[in-house]
Design a protein around this motif. Structure first.
Motif, short mmCIF file in Angstrom:
data_model
loop_
_atom_site.label_atom_id
_atom_site.label_comp_id
_atom_site.label_asym_id
_atom_site.label_seq_id
_atom_site.Cartn_x
_atom_site.Cartn_y
_atom_site.Cartn_z
N LEU A 1 0.85 -1.19 0.00
CA LEU A 1 0.00 0.00 0.00
C LEU A 1 0.89 1.25 0.00
N HIS A 2 2.11 1.08 0.48
CA HIS A 2 3.08 2.18 0.50
C HIS A 2 3.28 2.76 -0.90
N PHE B 1 1.32 3.51 -3.05
CA PHE B 1 0.31 4.49 -3.47
C PHE B 1 0.88 5.90 -3.51
N LEU B 2 1.62 6.28 -2.48
CA LEU B 2 2.12 7.66 -2.41
C LEU B 2 3.62 7.80 -2.65
N LEU B 3 4.36 6.73 -2.47
CA LEU B 3 5.81 6.83 -2.70
C LEU B 3 6.10 6.84 -4.20
N GLU B 4 7.02 7.70 -4.58
CA GLU B 4 7.33 7.83 -6.00
C GLU B 4 8.06 6.61 -6.55
N THR B 5 9.01 6.12 -5.76
CA THR B 5 9.82 5.02 -6.25
C THR B 5 9.60 3.78 -5.40
N ILE C 1 -7.88 4.21 -4.62
CA ILE C 1 -7.44 4.64 -3.29
C ILE C 1 -7.53 6.16 -3.20
N ARG C 2 -7.13 6.80 -4.29
CA ARG C 2 -7.22 8.27 -4.31
C ARG C 2 -8.66 8.72 -4.07
#
Lengths: 184, 184
Positions: B27-28, B30-34, B55-56
DNA sequence: CGCCTTGTTGACACCAGTCAATTCACGTGG
DNA sequence: CCACGTGAATTGACTGGTGTCAACAAGGCG
């Protein structure tokens, strides 16, 4: 500057994060029921407290801000994974090189680095607790890095002498820090 | 069952999480770029994919659900801290005891434990990568736990023979897992 | 001036890693 | 049904990275 740590019954301690100016300390505590760790200041600090009700209000009304706060904790988690990998699989010198690279990079992003030099008020005892090493071995590993001409660390002042080789030794890639890309 | 791992240039590997049935994998992301890690299946798995757009949308319209998703990643982070503390400061036997306690507890919460017995398809190689130990030392440490009458581990089947002593050895406290309290 | 923490050093112990060989469990193909 | 190949588990011998213990030096501070 402050650290987050876990302490075992017999006194063994592991530091899991070093917070610098501007970091949101223990945002994790907002949703976690139990605080299973301690936070200690390493130097004089200025602290702003954010009531959980305020964060809750943000989550109710500000999706974008909420995602940013969430992102902060995800970066923390990514950093934990990097530390875990280092603790589990790197030699002491490699691990220490990586740690110094991370601190340098984060301090840079906070505008606290001048000429590859920054303040890091960590005793060798604390450094050992961060890396999972004994203080004696921390001392010898530091000497090793110094002898190789990679860093200078006197008192609370750290200077990276050869950034490229230090990053290579620690196999450091700052991607996990998700820093805003700065123009060179 | 699947694992999340980091791999170094020379092949050294560190596993930073073991996912079981029902876990939200990465799930990480979702927001982490890499994505700075890999995910590998250990056994046959059924996977449901959740588009980031979904999710957004939740973060836009469902504050309560958003907090729950956030909480999942915070529990991950807390678990990382526990693993880090174990890797940095515990002896191999203590660390392994703690790992088995965590897996037992999580599998219980998922209803996958019967008579203190559960399936754990981890080879000793993978177990070493999770704990930061060599396979040879994993083997000897496992034998040690068996000799002490704490666990039985044959093939992919693990049985905890003496839960109290195993938890004591690993200084295990399940609080960080933030499990819903089950009625006994 | 003396205490206390931190840094440093040497000698030694020990936990864990490496190398190499053997056994075992399985799955595959003849 | 058995020979064979492969990966995992196991074992022994040895090495080596790191921890422990103890002593001493160097500052900071009341």
């Amino acid at each position: 500057m402050s650290v987050r740590s876990n302490i075992f019954a017999d006194g063994r301690r592991q530091i899991s994060a070093v917070h610098i100016t501007g970091d949101f300390v223990d945002l994790h505590g907002f949703l976690l029921e139990t605080m299973d760790h301690n936070v200690n200041a390493l130097s004089a600090v200025k602290v702003a407290f954010v009531p959980h009700t305020a964060i809750r209000a943000i989550t109710e009304n500000e999706p974008h801000l909420t995602r940013l706060l969430w992102l902060l904790t995800l970066i923390d988690a990514a950093t934990h994974r990097q530390w875990l990998a280092a603790a589990g699989r790197l030699l002491a010198a490699e691990q220490m090189a990586r740690f110094i690279c991370e601190m340098l990079t984060r301090m840079e992003a906070a505008g606290l680095v001048d000429d590859l030099t920054f303040s890091l008020p960590l005793s060798q005892i604390a450094l050992g607790d961060a890396l999972g090493l004994s203080t004696v071995h921390v001392n010898r590993t530091l000497q090793d890095l110094r002898r190789r001409g990679l860093v200078r660390w006197t008192g609370t002042t750290v200077t990276v002498m050869d950034r490229a080789r230090l990053e290579e030794l620690g196999e450091f890639d700052p991607a996990y820090l998700n820093l805003v890309r700065m123009p060179r």
